[in-house]
Design a protein around this motif. Sequence first.
Motif, short mmCIF file in Angstrom:
data_model
loop_
_atom_site.label_atom_id
_atom_site.label_comp_id
_atom_site.label_asym_id
_atom_site.label_seq_id
_atom_site.Cartn_x
_atom_site.Cartn_y
_atom_site.Cartn_z
N GLU A 179 0.84 -1.19 0.00
CA GLU A 179 0.00 0.00 0.00
C GLU A 179 0.88 1.25 0.00
O GLU A 179 1.71 1.47 0.88
CB GLU A 179 -0.91 0.00 1.23
N GLY A 180 0.70 2.06 -1.03
CA GLY A 180 1.49 3.29 -1.14
C GLY A 180 2.87 3.08 -1.71
O GLY A 180 3.65 4.04 -1.81
N ARG A 181 3.23 1.82 -2.07
CA ARG A 181 4.53 1.53 -2.66
C ARG A 181 4.33 0.95 -4.06
O ARG A 181 3.41 0.18 -4.29
CB ARG A 181 5.32 0.50 -1.85
N ALA A 182 5.22 1.27 -4.96
CA ALA A 182 5.21 0.64 -6.28
C ALA A 182 5.94 -0.70 -6.16
O ALA A 182 7.09 -0.74 -5.69
CB ALA A 182 5.91 1.53 -7.30
N PRO A 183 5.30 -1.81 -6.53
CA PRO A 183 6.00 -3.10 -6.47
C PRO A 183 7.18 -3.11 -7.43
O PRO A 183 7.17 -2.41 -8.45
CB PRO A 183 4.92 -4.10 -6.90
N PRO A 184 8.22 -3.87 -7.14
CA PRO A 184 9.38 -3.91 -8.03
C PRO A 184 8.99 -4.49 -9.39
O PRO A 184 8.20 -5.42 -9.47
CB PRO A 184 10.37 -4.82 -7.30
N ALA A 185 9.55 -3.90 -10.44
CA ALA A 185 9.29 -4.40 -11.80
C ALA A 185 10.41 -5.31 -12.26
O ALA A 185 10.27 -6.00 -13.29
CB ALA A 185 9.15 -3.22 -12.76
N HIS A 186 11.53 -5.35 -11.53
CA HIS A 186 12.69 -6.17 -11.89
C HIS A 186 13.39 -6.55 -10.59
O HIS A 186 13.37 -5.78 -9.60
CB HIS A 186 13.63 -5.37 -12.80
N ILE A 213 15.72 -14.73 -15.74
CA ILE A 213 15.87 -13.49 -16.49
C ILE A 213 16.30 -13.85 -17.90
O ILE A 213 17.43 -14.29 -18.13
CB ILE A 213 16.88 -12.54 -15.84
N GLY A 214 15.37 -13.72 -18.83
CA GLY A 214 15.63 -14.16 -20.19
C GLY A 214 15.82 -15.66 -20.22
O GLY A 214 15.00 -16.42 -19.69
N ALA A 215 16.92 -16.11 -20.80
CA ALA A 215 17.21 -17.54 -20.89
C ALA A 215 18.05 -18.03 -19.71
O ALA A 215 18.36 -19.22 -19.62
CB ALA A 215 17.92 -17.86 -22.20
N ARG A 216 18.42 -17.12 -18.81
CA ARG A 216 19.31 -17.49 -17.71
C ARG A 216 18.58 -17.51 -16.38
O ARG A 216 17.58 -16.82 -16.19
CB ARG A 216 20.48 -16.50 -17.61
N GLU A 217 19.09 -18.30 -15.47
CA GLU A 217 18.63 -18.25 -14.09
C GLU A 217 19.74 -17.63 -13.24
O GLU A 217 20.88 -18.11 -13.27
CB GLU A 217 18.28 -19.64 -13.56
N VAL A 218 19.40 -16.58 -12.53
CA VAL A 218 20.38 -15.90 -11.69
C VAL A 218 19.93 -15.99 -10.24
O VAL A 218 18.76 -16.24 -9.95
CB VAL A 218 20.56 -14.43 -12.11
N LEU A 261 -1.51 -12.53 0.81
CA LEU A 261 -0.27 -12.36 0.05
C LEU A 261 -0.60 -12.04 -1.40
O LEU A 261 -1.63 -12.50 -1.93
CB LEU A 261 0.60 -13.63 0.11
N VAL A 262 0.31 -11.31 -2.03
CA VAL A 262 0.18 -10.97 -3.45
C VAL A 262 1.48 -11.38 -4.14
O VAL A 262 2.57 -10.99 -3.69
CB VAL A 262 -0.06 -9.46 -3.64
N PRO A 263 1.42 -12.14 -5.23
CA PRO A 263 2.65 -12.46 -5.97
C PRO A 263 3.23 -11.21 -6.62
O PRO A 263 2.48 -10.36 -7.15
CB PRO A 263 2.19 -13.46 -7.04
N VAL A 264 4.53 -11.06 -6.59
CA VAL A 264 5.22 -9.97 -7.29
C VAL A 264 6.37 -10.57 -8.09
O VAL A 264 6.84 -11.68 -7.80
CB VAL A 264 5.73 -8.88 -6.31
N LEU A 265 6.83 -9.84 -9.08
CA LEU A 265 7.91 -10.30 -9.97
C LEU A 265 7.59 -11.67 -10.57
O LEU A 265 8.47 -12.51 -10.74
CB LEU A 265 9.25 -10.35 -9.20
N THR A 266 6.32 -11.90 -10.90
CA THR A 266 5.91 -13.22 -11.38
C THR A 266 6.57 -13.62 -12.69
O THR A 266 6.80 -14.81 -12.94
CB THR A 266 4.38 -13.28 -11.55
N GLU A 267 6.88 -12.64 -13.53
CA GLU A 267 7.49 -13.00 -14.82
C GLU A 267 8.93 -13.50 -14.65
O GLU A 267 9.51 -14.05 -15.58
CB GLU A 267 7.47 -11.81 -15.77
N PHE A 268 9.49 -13.34 -13.45
CA PHE A 268 10.85 -13.80 -13.18
C PHE A 268 10.86 -15.06 -12.29
O PHE A 268 11.93 -15.54 -11.90
CB PHE A 268 11.66 -12.70 -12.50
#
Length: 313
Positions: A179-186, A213-218, A261-268
């Motif tokens: 609340e009041g924060r922008a979730p991380p995009a990366h 991240i892309g084709a790699r796992e970091v 709970l809310v998932p964030v950074l789901t694309e990663f």
Amino acid sequence: MKEQLGLERLTGLLAFARAASLGSYTAAAHSLGISPSAISKSVQRLERDLGVSLLTRTTRSLTLTEEGRNLHDRALRLLRDVAEIEQVAKAARAEPSGTLRIAASLPMGLHMIVPLLPRFRARHPKVTIDLRLSDQRVDIIEDGIDLAVRIGDLSDSRLLSRRLAPHGLCCYASPTYLEGRAPPAHPDELVDHETVNLRYQSTGQTFRWPFRIGAREVELVPAAGIVVDASEGVIAAIAAGGGIGVGASFMAAPWVARGALVPVLTEFAVERHNVTAIWPESRRSNPAVRAFLNVLIDEVPIAAAGNSLSDRR
């Protein structure tokens, strides 16, 4: 009289094998479903019959004597033979019945196995479940476990295995924290957020957060303001507003479903295929083991997948 003596000696050998393996009469009694005094009396009777001391007893533990060490391996083989005979006899009955001993870590037990038990019991009311939850790895054969669910590779050639459904590792946060924060995009933006991390009890090391991240796992290790040595505690701290943290989808799914709970950074988020059901060779034909394994294969995918990864596909 000879038959009675032979039966008592067999009982003593079984009690001795289990007590020596587990290190106490109490643990052996729990494993065999009898009283500690019965274990103690059986072992003492066996020692009198054989004329040797097999165990050195202290107030805290049992230690094998030299004679006991020589006999222990043979007694263990006897214990395995008895268990196999029991399992073959059980397999002769078409309907699953008897006690099914299941072992799992606390998180997998709570979130993967416990939700299945009422439905399993409704289908197989003659099966009694003895579920043992511990983050300490048990010896499945020596502890008389019928089926276990573990994360990781199988290293014991005496065990059979079946890989279960994959699960996701994803970042989560509470609505209160966001609340009041922008979730991380990366993942690189985690440095601007409070984080909660896990410390392994076995090694003392902190969990390395994996990202695709892309084709790699970091892997990253954020500077966490809260570190907890139990995965359930990590999830609870995230839900309480402690920051962003990583959790397995099968653990987070109930919290997500009720909006805590809310998932964030789901694309990663990453996917893991390392949850395995294992059971001894001697339980291969046990109807109760087969029935519960079928339930795990059919229904764990629903619990394990959760919603954290499905949203991005």
